[in-house]
Scaffold this active site. Structure first.
Site, PDB file in Angstrom:
ATOM      1  N   ALA A  22       0.834  -1.214   0.000  1.00  0.00           N
ATOM      2  CA  ALA A  22       0.000   0.000   0.000  1.00  0.00           C
ATOM      3  C   ALA A  22       0.868   1.264   0.000  1.00  0.00           C
ATOM      4  O   ALA A  22       0.513   2.254  -0.647  1.00  0.00           O
ATOM      5  CB  ALA A  22      -0.942  -0.021   1.201  1.00  0.00           C
ATOM      6  N   ARG A  72      17.369  -7.392  13.081  1.00  0.00           N
ATOM      7  CA  ARG A  72      17.541  -6.629  14.337  1.00  0.00           C
ATOM      8  C   ARG A  72      18.967  -6.081  14.248  1.00  0.00           C
ATOM      9  O   ARG A  72      19.915  -6.851  14.215  1.00  0.00           O
ATOM     10  CB  ARG A  72      17.377  -7.549  15.538  1.00  0.00           C
ATOM     11  CG  ARG A  72      15.971  -8.152  15.613  1.00  0.00           C
ATOM     12  CD  ARG A  72      15.668  -8.695  16.987  1.00  0.00           C
ATOM     13  NE  ARG A  72      14.440  -9.462  16.983  1.00  0.00           N
ATOM     14  CZ  ARG A  72      13.217  -8.944  17.098  1.00  0.00           C
ATOM     15  NH1 ARG A  72      13.075  -7.644  17.222  1.00  0.00           N
ATOM     16  NH2 ARG A  72      12.153  -9.727  17.105  1.00  0.00           N
ATOM     17  N   GLY A 102       8.029  -2.638  15.251  1.00  0.00           N
ATOM     18  CA  GLY A 102       7.522  -2.567  16.632  1.00  0.00           C
ATOM     19  C   GLY A 102       8.278  -1.536  17.447  1.00  0.00           C
ATOM     20  O   GLY A 102       8.869  -0.595  16.891  1.00  0.00           O
ATOM     21  N   SER A 105      11.895  -0.615  16.574  1.00  0.00           N
ATOM     22  CA  SER A 105      11.959   0.092  15.282  1.00  0.00           C
ATOM     23  C   SER A 105      11.483   1.531  15.442  1.00  0.00           C
ATOM     24  O   SER A 105      11.993   2.448  14.787  1.00  0.00           O
ATOM     25  CB  SER A 105      11.080  -0.614  14.249  1.00  0.00           C
ATOM     26  OG  SER A 105      11.313  -1.994  14.292  1.00  0.00           O
ATOM     27  N   ILE A 126       3.621  -8.479  16.064  1.00  0.00           N
ATOM     28  CA  ILE A 126       2.577  -9.366  16.623  1.00  0.00           C
ATOM     29  C   ILE A 126       2.343  -9.055  18.099  1.00  0.00           C
ATOM     30  O   ILE A 126       1.317  -9.431  18.651  1.00  0.00           O
ATOM     31  CB  ILE A 126       2.924 -10.868  16.464  1.00  0.00           C
ATOM     32  CG1 ILE A 126       4.187 -11.249  17.243  1.00  0.00           C
ATOM     33  CG2 ILE A 126       3.042 -11.252  14.999  1.00  0.00           C
ATOM     34  CD1 ILE A 126       4.367 -12.753  17.419  1.00  0.00           C
ATOM     35  N   ASP A 127       3.277  -8.352  18.752  1.00  0.00           N
ATOM     36  CA  ASP A 127       3.227  -8.204  20.212  1.00  0.00           C
ATOM     37  C   ASP A 127       2.127  -7.279  20.733  1.00  0.00           C
ATOM     38  O   ASP A 127       1.757  -7.360  21.900  1.00  0.00           O
ATOM     39  CB  ASP A 127       4.574  -7.683  20.733  1.00  0.00           C
ATOM     40  CG  ASP A 127       5.703  -8.660  20.474  1.00  0.00           C
ATOM     41  OD1 ASP A 127       5.419  -9.829  20.179  1.00  0.00           O
ATOM     42  OD2 ASP A 127       6.871  -8.235  20.565  1.00  0.00           O
ATOM     43  N   GLY A 185     -10.803 -20.122  25.679  1.00  0.00           N
ATOM     44  CA  GLY A 185     -11.361 -20.781  26.867  1.00  0.00           C
ATOM     45  C   GLY A 185     -10.306 -21.380  27.782  1.00  0.00           C
ATOM     46  O   GLY A 185     -10.537 -22.421  28.420  1.00  0.00           O
TER      47      GLY A 185
HETATM   48  O1  F6P Z   1       8.691  -8.800  18.570  1.00  0.00           O
HETATM   49  C1  F6P Z   1       8.167  -9.929  17.969  1.00  0.00           C
HETATM   50  C2  F6P Z   1       8.715 -11.183  18.599  1.00  0.00           C
HETATM   51  O2  F6P Z   1       8.197 -12.293  17.920  1.00  0.00           O
HETATM   52  C3  F6P Z   1       8.503 -11.304  20.106  1.00  0.00           C
HETATM   53  O3  F6P Z   1       7.225 -11.762  20.424  1.00  0.00           O
HETATM   54  C4  F6P Z   1       9.610 -12.265  20.476  1.00  0.00           C
HETATM   55  O4  F6P Z   1       9.980 -12.104  21.824  1.00  0.00           O
HETATM   56  C5  F6P Z   1      10.712 -11.850  19.564  1.00  0.00           C
HETATM   57  O5  F6P Z   1      10.119 -11.211  18.453  1.00  0.00           O
HETATM   58  C6  F6P Z   1      11.597 -12.960  19.063  1.00  0.00           C
HETATM   59  O6  F6P Z   1      12.635 -12.379  18.350  1.00  0.00           O
HETATM   60  P1  F6P Z   1      13.617 -13.106  17.373  1.00  0.00           P
HETATM   61  O7  F6P Z   1      12.952 -13.217  16.044  1.00  0.00           O
HETATM   62  O8  F6P Z   1      14.790 -12.194  17.295  1.00  0.00           O
HETATM   63  O9  F6P Z   1      13.928 -14.450  17.969  1.00  0.00           O
END
Ligand code: F6P
Length: 320
Positions: A22, A72, A102, A105, A126-127, A185
Site C-alpha cells: 500500500a 535486528r 515494533g 523500530s 505481533i506483540d 477458553g
Molecule cells: O517482537 C516480535 C517477537 O516475535 C517477540 O514476540 C519475540 O519475543 C521476539 O520477536 C523474538 O525475536 P527473534 O525473532 O529475534 O527471535
C-alpha cells in the site's frame, strides 16, 4: 516531497507485506518515487536501496513475512551506524522514510528524527506492545494462529485428560496470551503484567478435577519470569499428574494475514502517504477510537502501556 523510502524492521509480522504494497501503490499514485530498503536498518546502513514500482509489490498482499526482509540491527544502535544511515538517505535523495515495525523500530525512527530525517512510523508487530495504538499490524493474525493451536491441543488434552501449558510470544506484553486465552477458553493465563501464584493455579486445576474437569489449558506469555518447563514441573508436583508443555514460538509469526491485519496495514500506509504529501512528517500512525490517526512520534512513544485487567478477570470467571 518527491522521493520516499520504506523499510520493515524487527520481528516480521503478518500484514507487513500488505503495508509495503500500500505504501508503494498509494505513494506512486500520489506522484512519489518509492524506494525499498532491504533488511531494515542494517540495509539502510549498507545502502541496500532499490526503486520500487507497482509490480514490485504484486502478489504479496496475502503473504506473511516481509519481501523487504528484516533484521535486528546492533549497528544501528551506534553513532557510526546512524551516521551512515542518514548519509545513505542523503545519497539516494530520499526525503522521508516510512518505518514499519515494533517498539525497537520506533525507537530507531525517533533516533533518525533527532538527526533531522523526516520519518513516519507504522506499527507492525505481533506483540501489540505499542500503547498509542489500539492494535498493531500482525497481532490479529498471531492471536488467531494461537487460537487454532489451542483448539488442536485441547482435542488431544481432552482425549488424554491432560493439563497443558502453551507458551506464547509477546516479549514484555501479555496481550497475545490474554486475548487467545479468553477466546480459547483457557483455564488459566499467565502474563507479565499480573503476578502469578503456583499454589493458586494448582488449586484451580485440582478444583476443576474435583468437578469432573479432567483437562486444562494454561497459556503462559514468554515474558513471565518462570521457565515454562520449570512451571510444568512445579505444577506436576503439586497436582500429582504430568503437565505437558508446548512452545508455539515462530509459528505465531508466520501465515497469511487476516482481514483485520490487511485492512489496518492498508489504511495505515494510506494515512502515512497522505500526511507526507501534505508535508507532514514525524508521526506514529495508529488506530484510535476506530479511526486511523497520525500522532506526534515522540509523544506516541511516551504513552504508557495499559493492560485490560477486566478482560483478564473474566477469564477466571468463565473458566471455573
Ligand atoms: O517482537 C516480535 C517477537 O516475535 C517477540 O514476540 C519475540 O519475543 C521476539 O520477536 C523474538 O525475536 P527473534 O525473532 O529475534 O527471535
Amino acid at each position: 516531497m518527491n522521493r520516499i523510502g520504506v523499510l520493515t524492521s524487527g520481528g516480521d509480522a503478518p500484514g507487513m507485506n500488505a503495508a509495503v504494497r500500500a505504501v508503494v501503490r498509494f505513494g506512486i499514485e500520489a506522484g512519489l518515487e518509492v524506494y525499498g530498503i532491504h533488511r531494515g536498518f542494517e540495509g539502510l546502513i549498507d545502502g541496500e536501496i532499490h526503486e520500487m514500482n507497482r509490480r514490485s509489490v504484486g502478489d504479496i498482499l496475502q503473504r506473511g513475512g516481509t519481501i523487504l526482509k528484516t533484521a535486528r540491527s546492533e549497528r544501528f544502535l551506534t553513532e557510526e551506524g546512524q551516521r551512515r544511515a542518514v548519509e545513505n538517505l542523503d545519497t539516494f535523495g530520499i526525503e522521508a522514510l516510512i518505518i514499519i515495525g515494533g517498539n525497537g523500530s520506533f525507537l530507531g525512527a525517533e533516533a533518525l528524527r533527532k538527526r533531522g530525517v523526516t520519518v513516519m512510523a507504522i506499527p507492525g508487530t505481533i506483540d501489540n506492545d505499542l500503547a498509542y495504538t489500539e492494535r498493531t499490524i500482525g497481532f490479529d493474525t498471531a492471536v488467531n494462529t494461537v487460537l487454532d493451536a489451542i483448539t488442536r491441543i485441547r482435542d488431544t488434552s481432552s482425549a488424554h485428560e491432560r493439563n497443558t501449558v502453551i507458551e506464547v510470544m509477546g516479549r514484555e506484553c501479555g496481550d497475545i496470551a490474554l486475548y487467545a486465552g479468553l477466546a480459547g477458553g483457557a483455564e488459566c493465563v499467565l502474563v507479565p503484567e499480573v503476578p502469578y501464584s503456583i499454589p493458586e493455579i494448582s488449586r484451580k486445576i485440582l478444583e476443576g478435577m474435583n468437578n469432573g474437569k479432567m483437562q486444562s489449558i494454561l497459556i503462559k506469555a514468554e515474558g513471565v519470569d518462570i521457565d515454562t518447563e520449570e512451571l510444568c514441573r512445579e505444577l506436576s508436583e503439586r497436582i500429582g499428574r504430568e503437565v505437558k508443555s508446548v512452545k508455539l514460538s515462530y509459528l505465531q509469526r508466520g501465515g497469511s494475514p487476516t482481514l483485520a491485519d490487511r485492512l489496518l496495514a492498508t489504511e495505515c500506509a494510506e494515512k502515512a502517504i497522505e500526511l507526507l504529501v501534505s508535508d507532514i512528517g514525524n508521526k506514529a500512525i495508529g488506530l484510535l477510537g476506530g479511526e486511523i490517526v497520525g500522532l506526534d512520534l515522540t509523544e506516541a512513544l511516551e504513552v504508557p502501556r495499559s493492560f485490560d485487567r477486566e478482560l483478564y478477570r473474566a477469564i477466571d470467571v468463565l473458566s471455573k
